[in-house]
Each structure stands twice: as C-alpha cells, then as structure tokens.
Design an enzyme around this catalytic site. Structure first.
Site, PDB file in Angstrom:
ATOM      1  N   ASP A 128       0.819  -1.225   0.000  1.00 57.83           N
ATOM      2  CA  ASP A 128       0.000   0.000   0.000  1.00 57.83           C
ATOM      3  C   ASP A 128       0.853   1.274   0.000  1.00 57.83           C
ATOM      4  O   ASP A 128       0.651   2.163   0.848  1.00 57.83           O
ATOM      5  CB  ASP A 128      -0.907   0.042   1.250  1.00 57.83           C
ATOM      6  CG  ASP A 128      -1.780  -1.199   1.408  1.00 57.83           C
ATOM      7  OD1 ASP A 128      -2.097  -1.839   0.400  1.00 57.83           O
ATOM      8  OD2 ASP A 128      -2.142  -1.502   2.562  1.00 57.83           O
ATOM      9  N   GLU A 133     -11.420   0.068  -3.505  1.00 61.81           N
ATOM     10  CA  GLU A 133     -10.562   0.604  -2.434  1.00 61.81           C
ATOM     11  C   GLU A 133      -9.337   1.254  -3.056  1.00 61.81           C
ATOM     12  O   GLU A 133      -9.222   1.344  -4.280  1.00 61.81           O
ATOM     13  CB  GLU A 133     -10.147  -0.522  -1.467  1.00 61.81           C
ATOM     14  CG  GLU A 133      -9.301  -1.603  -2.106  1.00 61.81           C
ATOM     15  CD  GLU A 133      -8.998  -2.773  -1.172  1.00 61.81           C
ATOM     16  OE1 GLU A 133      -9.495  -2.812  -0.035  1.00 61.81           O
ATOM     17  OE2 GLU A 133      -8.247  -3.685  -1.614  1.00 61.81           O
TER      18      GLU A 133
HETATM   19  O1  FUB Z   1      -3.346  -3.475   3.423  1.00 70.80           O
HETATM   20  C1  FUB Z   1      -4.665  -3.698   3.831  1.00 70.80           C
HETATM   21  C2  FUB Z   1      -5.615  -3.375   2.716  1.00 70.80           C
HETATM   22  O2  FUB Z   1      -5.315  -4.196   1.585  1.00 70.80           O
HETATM   23  C3  FUB Z   1      -5.543  -1.979   2.168  1.00 70.80           C
HETATM   24  O3  FUB Z   1      -6.114  -1.026   3.006  1.00 70.80           O
HETATM   25  C4  FUB Z   1      -6.234  -2.174   0.881  1.00 70.80           C
HETATM   26  O4  FUB Z   1      -6.125  -1.117  -0.006  1.00 70.80           O
HETATM   27  C5  FUB Z   1      -5.557  -3.437   0.385  1.00 70.80           C
HETATM   28  O5  FUB Z   1      -4.328  -3.187  -0.237  1.00 70.80           O
END
Ligand code: FUB
Length: 331
Positions: free
Chosen positions: A18, A231
């Site tokens: 991330d 996301e």
């Molecule tokens: O790293 C945890 C979660 O996985 C992140 O918040 C999302 O974007 C995904 O990459």
C-alpha cells in the site's frame, strides 16, 4: 494492450504494501503498510491484514530503479494509539501549513469500526505522535490526501467496500442494518472526498461522494465490477487535470478516472495496471526527476501469500492525449 515494463522490488528486506509516495524538498519518501505473517485466519473482511505499525522508507538517490532505499524504522505503533484496537492499513502523509508532517491512517477502534487517525511529526521520517482521538465523523479506510496547488487546500479521499466497511454508510451516516449493497444495476458505492480543516486535524465539511462516470456520463454501476471503485484511492494532477485512481478489488485492476476539480465528477478513462500476483492491488503515482512513477505491490516474493506483499516501482508513461499507458502486472 498492457505494456511489459521493467520493474524493481524496492525493499526485499521486509514485507510492505500500500505505498503512498511524496517528494518533500526534493527527496522521495514512501509510506507503506507493514505486512507480517499474522496468525489470523483469512476471510473476506481482510482480517489477515493485522498490521501493528508503520515504517517510513526514503530513496537515497535520483533514480527509483536503482537508488538505495533507507528504512527509518518504526515511526508509529498501534499500542501508542489510545483509541485503536487493530489493523493499521493504508496511510498517507502530507506536509501541513505549519511545516509539520501529518499522517492519516485507518485503524479499527475498540468496537471494530474503522476510523481515521492523525499523527504528527516535525520530520517526514517521523516518529509520528498520534492524536488521542480519531477524526470526528471519520469512517472506512485507505486515506489519500491531495495538497492542491490550485487553491492551497488539502483534500482527503477515502473508502473501501467489503472489509473496508464503506457499504455501511449512506450520506455519512451508519445504517442500522450494518452491511448493505445496492442492486447490480444501481450506481456503485462511491469513495468519499473531504476538505481538511485549517489545522489539519478534522474535516472542514461533510464528505462528498466521488462520482465516477462512464464515457456516456452515467455513474458506474455496482455490477460493473471490472471498473467500479473498491478501495485504494490515490489522487494526482497532470497538466491541470485531476486523476483519481483506485483498485477494483475483487477483479484486481488498478484504474483511473479524470476530472476538472478535486471533487469530481471523474470520467472513467482506463486501466493503469493489470492484475498482479496476490489478491490486493494498490498504488501511488508521483513525478520525480522529470519522470512519472507507479509504486505498487504484489505477492510474488512470498510465493503468492496475500498478507505478505512486496513494494515495486516502474516508470509510468502518458500518451499525448493525457491517457496513461497500461502496465502489465505480471512480468
Ligand atoms: O493493506 C490492507 C488493505 O489491503 C488496504 O487497506 C487495501 O487497499 C488493500 O491493499
């Protein structure tokens, strides 16, 4: 058509994911999540991503493909955040009006609801001191902040469906029923954008939906799973336009949509990165040394283990019309 582009694993010493990336005073800093082999069963809520701290990395030279990467160590620990219980997911850091550095991060509170915390440092390399409470009215995950050179304001983008809990909310209010998704033909659940307060510690307004339209001007729908938001928001500007980019989650694409102002709407334009090895895909886009760079992660070094991801970088190229050349996630 996706291009095969040479990529580099940035930090083979540890599992990190991330990436949020910024250039402060000419130096490039990476703010990743810190993965580890958490002994938590895998589920659709992402419980296996049970991260407990953040590190800061910096690039010690001019070329992201070759320059050494320095680990500044642990800069924020879950146990030092009074309100947080678990899961430090994707954070972002900006330099505020007062010259200090503000980290925005999601964590689950004591009732297992994701909120957004703020932590502050005098230096881009931390350590960051957490505020005692999360931002009032904050929810969901994956905060990314744009410092807009057009008006000097700071805009936060956030949200994530499924484990990110965005589906619990309508117009910033948690729904009694907890989890609900609209029908396939209805507009997709949008990420949110909100202007930050002058002191950087609260929202200055109610957050607004980030509407992503198709080329015909209609909002992308719930059933359009290869293009709709899931996301991993990121915002960057290119030639005066606002490029909102994100992950489609369960279909594993990184996509982008272009708008004329920080609030949108944004028009879906294309795919940045085709699916990588590993369930999640997540990124940052930044200009550095006269070129554009895509920072992201995959799970190749861990042999495909979703909770153990590794940071990568490659050059990103624009076409003359402002569209971005798609990068092949498998190479
Ligand atoms: O790293 C945890 C979660 O996985 C992140 O918040 C999302 O974007 C995904 O990459």
């Amino acid at each position: 058509m996706a291009d095969k582009v040479i990529k580099r694993y940035l930090f083979p010493d540890d599992y990190m994911a991330d990436p949020s990336v910024h250039v402060f005073d000419g130096k490039l800093y990476i703010y990743p999540s810190h993965d580890w082999a958490a002994p938590v069963p895998e589920d659709d809520f992402g419980s296996q991503h049970d991260m407990k701290d953040y590190h800061v990395l910096s690039l010690e030279g001019p070329d992201p493909m070759t320059s050494p990467v320095k680990d500044w160590g642990k800069v924020l620990d879950l146990k030092d955040i009074p309100w947080a219980r678990r899961q430090l997911w994707d954070c972002d850091v900006v330099r505020g009006r007062d010259g200090r550095y503000y980290m925005y991060y999601p964590a689950k509170d004591k009732t297992d609801i994701f909120r957004c915390g703020v932590a502050i440092s005098d230096k881009p390399t931390g350590p960051f001191v957490p505020e005692p409470d999360p931002i009032r009215g904050s929810y969901s995950i994956d905060m990314a902040v744009l410092h807009d050179d057009a008006d000097g304001e700071y805009y936060m983008y956030f949200g994530g469906i499924w484990g990110g809990q965005l589906q619990r909310y309508r117009d910033n209010l948690a729904q009694d029923c907890g989890t609900s998704y609209p029908e396939d033909g209805e507009p997709a659940i949008p990420p949110r954008v909100v202007r930050l307060s002058h002191d950087m510690l609260q929202f200055a307004e109610d957050s607004r939906p980030v509407v992503i339209l198709d080329q015909a001007g209609k909002p992308l729908t719930v059933g359009d799973t290869h293009r709709r938001f899931f996301e991993a928001s990121w915002m960057h500007k290119y030639q005066g336009k606002y490029y909102f980019s994100y992950s489609t989650g369960d279909t594993h694409h990184l996509c982008y949509a272009i708008g004329d102002n920080p609030y949108g709407p944004f028009t879906y334009t294309g795919e940045l990165l085709t699916p990588v090895v590993g369930w999640t895909t997540h990124h940052a886009i930044v200009e550095y040394g006269g070129k554009w760079w895509l920072f992201h992660h995959d799970s190749v070094p861990s042999g495909g283990i979703t909770r153990l991801r590794s940071l990568k970088v490659c050059e990103l190229k624009y076409n003359p019309d402002g569209t971005i050349q798609t990068v092949d996630g498998i190479d």
